[in-house]
Scaffold this motif. Sequence first.
Motif, PDB file in Angstrom:
ATOM      1  N   GLU A 134       1.593   7.935  -3.644  1.00  0.00           N
ATOM      2  CA  GLU A 134       2.973   7.730  -3.227  1.00  0.00           C
ATOM      3  C   GLU A 134       3.690   9.044  -2.910  1.00  0.00           C
ATOM      4  N   MET A 135       4.725   8.949  -2.092  1.00  0.00           N
ATOM      5  CA  MET A 135       5.591  10.082  -1.790  1.00  0.00           C
ATOM      6  C   MET A 135       6.595  10.229  -2.931  1.00  0.00           C
ATOM      7  N   ASP A 136       7.199  11.405  -3.028  1.00  0.00           N
ATOM      8  CA  ASP A 136       8.170  11.661  -4.094  1.00  0.00           C
ATOM      9  C   ASP A 136       9.324  10.670  -4.027  1.00  0.00           C
ATOM     10  N   ASP A 137       9.688  10.149  -5.186  1.00  0.00           N
ATOM     11  CA  ASP A 137      10.856   9.283  -5.350  1.00  0.00           C
ATOM     12  C   ASP A 137      10.824   8.047  -4.452  1.00  0.00           C
ATOM     13  N   ILE A 138       9.624   7.531  -4.143  1.00  0.00           N
ATOM     14  CA  ILE A 138       9.568   6.333  -3.319  1.00  0.00           C
ATOM     15  C   ILE A 138      10.216   5.149  -4.014  1.00  0.00           C
ATOM     16  N   ARG A 175      -4.370   7.930  16.233  1.00  0.00           N
ATOM     17  CA  ARG A 175      -3.234   7.005  16.102  1.00  0.00           C
ATOM     18  C   ARG A 175      -3.151   6.498  14.660  1.00  0.00           C
ATOM     19  N   VAL A 176      -1.922   6.409  14.159  1.00  0.00           N
ATOM     20  CA  VAL A 176      -1.712   5.938  12.790  1.00  0.00           C
ATOM     21  C   VAL A 176      -0.404   5.153  12.721  1.00  0.00           C
ATOM     22  N   TYR A 177      -0.433   4.082  11.928  1.00  0.00           N
ATOM     23  CA  TYR A 177       0.783   3.340  11.582  1.00  0.00           C
ATOM     24  C   TYR A 177       1.253   3.898  10.241  1.00  0.00           C
ATOM     25  N   LEU A 178       2.414   4.516  10.219  1.00  0.00           N
ATOM     26  CA  LEU A 178       2.885   5.196   9.013  1.00  0.00           C
ATOM     27  C   LEU A 178       3.407   4.205   7.975  1.00  0.00           C
ATOM     28  N   GLU A 179       3.179   4.544   6.713  1.00  0.00           N
ATOM     29  CA  GLU A 179       3.796   3.826   5.590  1.00  0.00           C
ATOM     30  C   GLU A 179       4.781   4.781   4.947  1.00  0.00           C
ATOM     31  N   GLU A 180       6.050   4.435   4.977  1.00  0.00           N
ATOM     32  CA  GLU A 180       7.090   5.261   4.361  1.00  0.00           C
ATOM     33  C   GLU A 180       8.195   4.338   3.865  1.00  0.00           C
ATOM     34  N   GLU A 181       9.302   4.917   3.441  1.00  0.00           N
ATOM     35  CA  GLU A 181      10.311   4.123   2.752  1.00  0.00           C
ATOM     36  C   GLU A 181      10.863   2.984   3.599  1.00  0.00           C
ATOM     37  N   LYS A 182      11.030   3.201   4.899  1.00  0.00           N
ATOM     38  CA  LYS A 182      11.616   2.167   5.758  1.00  0.00           C
ATOM     39  C   LYS A 182      10.641   1.003   5.934  1.00  0.00           C
ATOM     40  N   PRO A 236       0.796  -1.233   0.000  1.00  0.00           N
ATOM     41  CA  PRO A 236       0.000   0.000   0.000  1.00  0.00           C
ATOM     42  C   PRO A 236       0.827   1.281   0.000  1.00  0.00           C
ATOM     43  N   PHE A 237       0.324   2.276  -0.715  1.00  0.00           N
ATOM     44  CA  PHE A 237       0.844   3.634  -0.627  1.00  0.00           C
ATOM     45  C   PHE A 237      -0.103   4.489   0.224  1.00  0.00           C
ATOM     46  N   TYR A 238      -0.735   3.859   1.183  1.00  0.00           N
ATOM     47  CA  TYR A 238      -1.673   4.584   2.035  1.00  0.00           C
ATOM     48  C   TYR A 238      -1.695   3.945   3.417  1.00  0.00           C
ATOM     49  N   THR A 239      -2.305   4.637   4.350  1.00  0.00           N
ATOM     50  CA  THR A 239      -2.546   4.093   5.678  1.00  0.00           C
ATOM     51  C   THR A 239      -3.868   4.666   6.172  1.00  0.00           C
ATOM     52  N   ARG A 240      -4.168   4.488   7.457  1.00  0.00           N
ATOM     53  CA  ARG A 240      -5.411   5.035   8.008  1.00  0.00           C
ATOM     54  C   ARG A 240      -5.137   5.708   9.357  1.00  0.00           C
ATOM     55  N   LEU A 300      -5.299   7.941   4.703  1.00  0.00           N
ATOM     56  CA  LEU A 300      -4.233   8.929   4.582  1.00  0.00           C
ATOM     57  C   LEU A 300      -3.257   8.462   3.516  1.00  0.00           C
ATOM     58  N   ALA A 301      -3.145   9.222   2.435  1.00  0.00           N
ATOM     59  CA  ALA A 301      -2.159   8.898   1.399  1.00  0.00           C
ATOM     60  C   ALA A 301      -0.756   9.087   1.941  1.00  0.00           C
ATOM     61  N   MET A 302       0.152   8.234   1.520  1.00  0.00           N
ATOM     62  CA  MET A 302       1.520   8.295   2.003  1.00  0.00           C
ATOM     63  C   MET A 302       2.159   9.659   1.743  1.00  0.00           C
ATOM     64  N   LYS A 303       1.812  10.280   0.633  1.00  0.00           N
ATOM     65  CA  LYS A 303       2.410  11.571   0.281  1.00  0.00           C
ATOM     66  C   LYS A 303       2.005  12.677   1.261  1.00  0.00           C
ATOM     67  N   ASP A 304       0.935  12.463   2.029  1.00  0.00           N
ATOM     68  CA  ASP A 304       0.439  13.488   2.957  1.00  0.00           C
ATOM     69  C   ASP A 304       0.934  13.290   4.395  1.00  0.00           C
ATOM     70  N   GLU A 305       1.770  12.278   4.603  1.00  0.00           N
ATOM     71  CA  GLU A 305       2.223  12.006   5.964  1.00  0.00           C
ATOM     72  C   GLU A 305       3.155  13.098   6.502  1.00  0.00           C
ATOM     73  N   ASP A 306       3.978  13.666   5.641  1.00  0.00           N
ATOM     74  CA  ASP A 306       4.891  14.717   6.098  1.00  0.00           C
ATOM     75  C   ASP A 306       4.134  15.920   6.637  1.00  0.00           C
ATOM     76  N   SER A 307       3.071  16.295   5.959  1.00  0.00           N
ATOM     77  CA  SER A 307       2.295  17.446   6.437  1.00  0.00           C
ATOM     78  C   SER A 307       1.614  17.118   7.757  1.00  0.00           C
ATOM     79  N   LEU A 308       1.224  15.852   7.947  1.00  0.00           N
ATOM     80  CA  LEU A 308       0.624  15.443   9.220  1.00  0.00           C
ATOM     81  C   LEU A 308       1.657  15.542  10.348  1.00  0.00           C
ATOM     82  N   LEU A 309       2.889  15.137  10.067  1.00  0.00           N
ATOM     83  CA  LEU A 309       3.952  15.227  11.073  1.00  0.00           C
ATOM     84  C   LEU A 309       4.210  16.679  11.471  1.00  0.00           C
TER      85      LEU A 309
END
Length: 457
Positions: A439-443, A407-414, A352-356, A370-379
């Motif tokens: 997706e986030m940039d350059d994933i 509460r959210v489990y993040l999806e990111e590169e790691k 997935p390129f998303y989470t909840r 929550l789309a993965m690309k929007d996680e940075d703005s949430l942080l």
Amino acid sequence: MLNKIAAALAALMAVSSVSLAQSPVPVKLKGDGLQDFSAYEMDGSFYTAPMVLTKGGTWKLSWEKDHLYVYVTPKGLPAEEKVEIPYTDINGGKYVDLSYFGDAAGLTYTYKDKKKELTIKKMKPAKKQKNHKKDNSMDLSSRPLVLWDVNFLYDPDKGSLDSLEGNHILSPSIGSYGDMEKGTYKWDFSYLKKAKDHGLSVMPLIHNDFEVKKTAAFMRDEKRQDRVISTMAALGEVYGLYGYNMDFENMDPKDKDLYTAFMKKLSAPLHDNGMKLTADITVYNAGSPTWSLCYDRTALSEYCDYEIIMGYDETPRTSKYAGSVSSYSWLDKNIPVLTAMVPPEKLILGLPFYTRVYSGNPGYMTSKTLAMKDEDSLLRKTHAKPVWQPDARQYTLTWRERGILHRVYLEEEKSLAAKVELLSKYHLAGLAFWRHGFEMDDIYGKLGERASFSPGV
């Protein structure tokens, strides 16, 4: 049976005039019976009079109210089908894209630039290949990498998928089996052409609207199935599709054998015409009859080239408790169950390129995607500190807003790179990603740097 494929394509695929950046350059045509036809070179493609496509002995043509159709009889099927193709207005005439449709029409060509001379010949029948000993190693360049592209938005010019080595396959959602019956599916020729020009394969997704009763009725109507299968085979042959991705979900488990029978019937003409058939499947869950027990995964593997694991929705949208959409531990536990049912070389892992984001008190929570690309703005907004969860191999984020717990489990590169490692651990065929636009940039580049893509054996 004549089935007018794509009755609604006029508006959707822009079959009439196509705008081109380069001025048309006239070229001479050489070949049997081609001297009286004209042709042009534009934007790196060759355009000829439509009748040239009939010289391969494969297609017939017809015009109906400014719509151009080709008639084909897909291999292995009895019925002739009618498929609409686009044309381009050039200097007052109507021309078709030989560079795109030539192979399917049974034509090959060579071009001498200095002489501006295009020689077209009928393609010779392919020689039968001798049986070779199967090589169990996986060539990275042939590994399927599927990007579900719901709305035909992927831009090959940006080449983001190029960062991951493999056979890059775009899978746009074109509609349901009902849309295939009625010719109301979505289509975009410019998308197909651009993908082909960039060496990308296209494998449209067809779904069942996730409706149990309507799907059950379809599974009991062989005439409707035959119409859908014939339409799919003809459309795939004319447009040179990689194949199809069948996303049939939420079905009556009593109908799983009927679904397998349908896929068996569909696989024959697709394979006869050089196309692939893939089926989306969930992980095995005995407590989820319509979403998991509706598949005979072992039987499907006999007819499908690949089964794509929907490796997400571990914690569903309706859960009253926060959890991961796709944890490493969940996949690591469930993939061996699937490889006991399906040969691993026929399994593609979908990620997935998303989470909840779950909100409220545990036991009463609601969620939002929550789309993965929007996680940075949430942080940045929450100023919460991510906490690594070793078992899930994900970061969690917990905060309160106006007294309400989130509460959210993040999806990111790691986290994604950890799950990608399961590909080599279980010797799976490839990867799929849901979905483009999330997706986030350059994933893809980041995954290529972090994850091991050593071939399975």
